[in-house]
Write a protein that holds these residues in place. Structure first.
Motif, PDB file in Angstrom:
ATOM      1  N   THR A 273      29.460 -60.297 -48.031  1.00 28.18           N
ATOM      2  CA  THR A 273      30.810 -60.781 -48.350  1.00 28.18           C
ATOM      3  C   THR A 273      30.989 -60.732 -49.864  1.00 28.18           C
ATOM      4  O   THR A 273      32.075 -60.459 -50.372  1.00 28.18           O
ATOM      5  CB  THR A 273      30.968 -62.245 -47.862  1.00 28.18           C
ATOM      6  OG1 THR A 273      30.538 -62.320 -46.511  1.00 28.18           O
ATOM      7  CG2 THR A 273      32.403 -62.729 -47.997  1.00 28.18           C
TER       8      THR A 273
ATOM      9  N   SER B 105      28.952 -55.554 -44.483  1.00 28.78           N
ATOM     10  CA  SER B 105      28.973 -56.711 -45.382  1.00 28.78           C
ATOM     11  C   SER B 105      28.849 -58.003 -44.590  1.00 28.78           C
ATOM     12  O   SER B 105      29.857 -58.579 -44.153  1.00 28.78           O
ATOM     13  CB  SER B 105      30.278 -56.705 -46.188  1.00 28.78           C
ATOM     14  OG  SER B 105      30.310 -55.540 -46.972  1.00 28.78           O
TER      15      SER B 105
ATOM     16  N   ARG C  57      37.722 -57.922 -46.765  1.00 33.12           N
ATOM     17  CA  ARG C  57      37.640 -56.459 -46.601  1.00 33.12           C
ATOM     18  C   ARG C  57      39.031 -55.847 -46.636  1.00 33.12           C
ATOM     19  O   ARG C  57      39.310 -54.923 -47.397  1.00 33.12           O
ATOM     20  CB  ARG C  57      36.970 -56.105 -45.264  1.00 33.12           C
ATOM     21  CG  ARG C  57      36.982 -54.611 -44.959  1.00 33.12           C
ATOM     22  CD  ARG C  57      36.599 -54.290 -43.526  1.00 33.12           C
ATOM     23  NE  ARG C  57      37.530 -54.802 -42.523  1.00 33.12           N
ATOM     24  CZ  ARG C  57      38.747 -54.289 -42.276  1.00 33.12           C
ATOM     25  NH1 ARG C  57      39.195 -53.250 -42.961  1.00 33.12           N
ATOM     26  NH2 ARG C  57      39.530 -54.827 -41.356  1.00 33.12           N
TER      27      ARG C  57
ATOM     28  N   THR D 112      35.074 -62.463 -43.934  1.00 32.10           N
ATOM     29  CA  THR D 112      34.784 -61.182 -44.602  1.00 32.10           C
ATOM     30  C   THR D 112      35.830 -60.136 -44.222  1.00 32.10           C
ATOM     31  O   THR D 112      36.201 -59.291 -45.048  1.00 32.10           O
ATOM     32  CB  THR D 112      33.370 -60.687 -44.270  1.00 32.10           C
ATOM     33  OG1 THR D 112      32.460 -61.778 -44.445  1.00 32.10           O
ATOM     34  CG2 THR D 112      32.945 -59.546 -45.189  1.00 32.10           C
TER      35      THR D 112
ATOM     36  N   SER E 149      32.284 -55.638 -40.945  1.00 34.35           N
ATOM     37  CA  SER E 149      31.845 -57.016 -41.157  1.00 34.35           C
ATOM     38  C   SER E 149      31.739 -57.685 -39.800  1.00 34.35           C
ATOM     39  O   SER E 149      32.170 -57.120 -38.793  1.00 34.35           O
ATOM     40  CB  SER E 149      32.816 -57.764 -42.081  1.00 34.35           C
ATOM     41  OG  SER E 149      34.104 -57.690 -41.551  1.00 34.35           O
TER      42      SER E 149
END
Ligand SMILES: NC(=O)C1=CN([C@@H]2O[C@H](COP(=O)(O)OP(=O)(O)OC[C@H]3O[C@@H](n4cnc5c(N)ncnc54)[C@H](OP(=O)(O)O)[C@@H]3O)[C@@H](O)[C@H]2O)C=CC1
Ligand SMILES: CCCCCCCCCCCCCCCC(=O)[C@@H](N)CO
Length: 325
Positions: free
Chosen positions: A159, A200, A260, A256, A251
């Protein structure tokens, strides 16, 4: 892959050689076991030999067929030489051919206040948060192109590759750098039909997470209370789903996803309407969240001053720390 064929021909690890760096514990091990249970050959690399041996036992217990090849190798991936030597070992039982998929899970996060970090801490941050992934991607890409092989390279960021806050000065920049490299290579490696993904994760409950608590400032931990941790297995499943959907940025949690969609730069998004809705939510939610966090940080000034005093942090100011190259 053109957009009209997205979602078709889902990626299937069966019979493929998957190389997982940092596969001895945490996210890497969770991923390695899922890949093994789906019929892949799996090679893992990390430094600690005992944890590698233990991990191979776990991976073995997910074997589907007698011909699956599971191997572990001990290398430090922070250098170009280490990454090349690890790759030599990984391809040895596969006729020297590059792996079909490379998952770059090796990495270490060490949160601290910037003013208490030595020069070595900051260099280690880049070594363990960026170069551990960059050198392997460099070594493997050159060989894939030499061999005319296609494949998949999956970078692991955080993140914290989209946003950041107090305590992450040695780690978040490295994760932003991983995003920069992944986005560049997603563009460039189309020349060779090599796919690039960036995963992530938010907080994952892993041995690495336990380790980072030892240096994590209290205020950093407090801010992270807004995050709901995942198990390594949940994160690994989210990663695989993202690959199956052929997402460039992946993610496994909603927060996140918000960052994103609102920090995507030139990377391809997911579904336009979904991303737009997330972007709108972040446009309103992120400044509100940030302002509450800024208030929290300012309220922490007195306690922080006391922390600096008690630990004699500023008396070491200017000391670069041991063995800075
Ligand atoms: N846990 C979390 O909250 C989050 C983690 N991440 C990132 O995801 C990745 C996986 O995280 P997690 O599973 O928690 O990490 P862990 O610390 O639990 O596992 C890291 C793995 O990488 C290996 N490794 C570390 N440094 C090196 C090195 N120099 N050379 C070779 N292998 C190395 C470790 O083995 P050994 O030490 O024996 O070498 C271990 O196998 C990391 O990059 C982490 O920064 C991202 C977001 C959240
Ligand atoms: C609308 C906006 C709402 C925002 C709420 C934000 C809550 C905080 C999210 C913090 C996530 C930090 C994850 C760090 C993971 C990591 O990389 C380390 N554990 C390293 O291992």
């Amino acid at each position: 892959m053109p957009f009209w064929s997205w979602g078709k021909n889902k990626w299937n690890p069966d019979g493929k050689h998957c190389y997982v760096t940092g596969g001895s514990v945490g996210l890497g091990l969770a991923l390695a076991t899922i890949l093994a249970s789906r019929g892949a050959h799996v090679s893992i690399v990390a430094r600690g030999k005992q944890r590698l041996a233990d991990a191979i036992e776990v991976i073995e217990s997910h074997r589907q067929r007698p011909d699956q090849i599971f191997r572990s190798f001990s290398f430090d991936l922070c250098s170009a030489e280490g990454a090349e030597a690890a790759l030599d070992a990984v391809v040895a039982d596969h006729e020297g051919l590059t792996p079909d998929a490379i998952f770059l899970c090796a990495g270490v996060a060490t949160p601290r206040f910037f003013v208490e970090s030595t020069a070595k801490d900051l260099i280690d941050g880049m070594n363990l948060g960026y170069w551990t992934e960059a050198w392997t991607s460099w070594a493997v890409t050159r060989r894939m192109v030499q061999q005319g092989r296609q494949g998949k390279i999956v970078f692991i960021a955080s993140t914290l590759c989209y946003m950041t806050f107090v305590g992450w000065s040695s780690y978040s920049p490295a994760r932003h750098a991983v995003r920069g490299l992944a986005d560049t290579l997603r563009s460039e490696l189309q020349l060779y039909n090599i796919d690039v993904h960036l995963f992530s994760p938010n907080t994952m409950l892993t041995p690495g997470y336990d380790e980072e608590q030892k240096t994590k400032p209290k205020i950093t931990l407090k801010i992270e209370e807004g995050d709901t941790p995942l198990t390594a297995e949940q994160a690994a499943i989210g990663l695989i789903k993202g690959i199956e959907a052929n997402h460039a940025h992946i993610s496994a949690d909603f927060i996140t996803e918000l960052f994103r969609a609102s920090t995507r730069g030139s990377a391809p998004g997911h579904n336009f309407v979904y991303d737009w809705a997330l972007d709108m939510m972040a446009m309103i939610g992120a400044p509100i969240w940030r302002s509450s966090v800024d208030t929290l940080i300012r309220a922490h000034r007195a306690e922080h001053a006391e922390y600096l005093q008690t630990n004699g942090v500023l008396s070491t100011h200017g000391d670069p720390g041991p063995t800075v190259k």
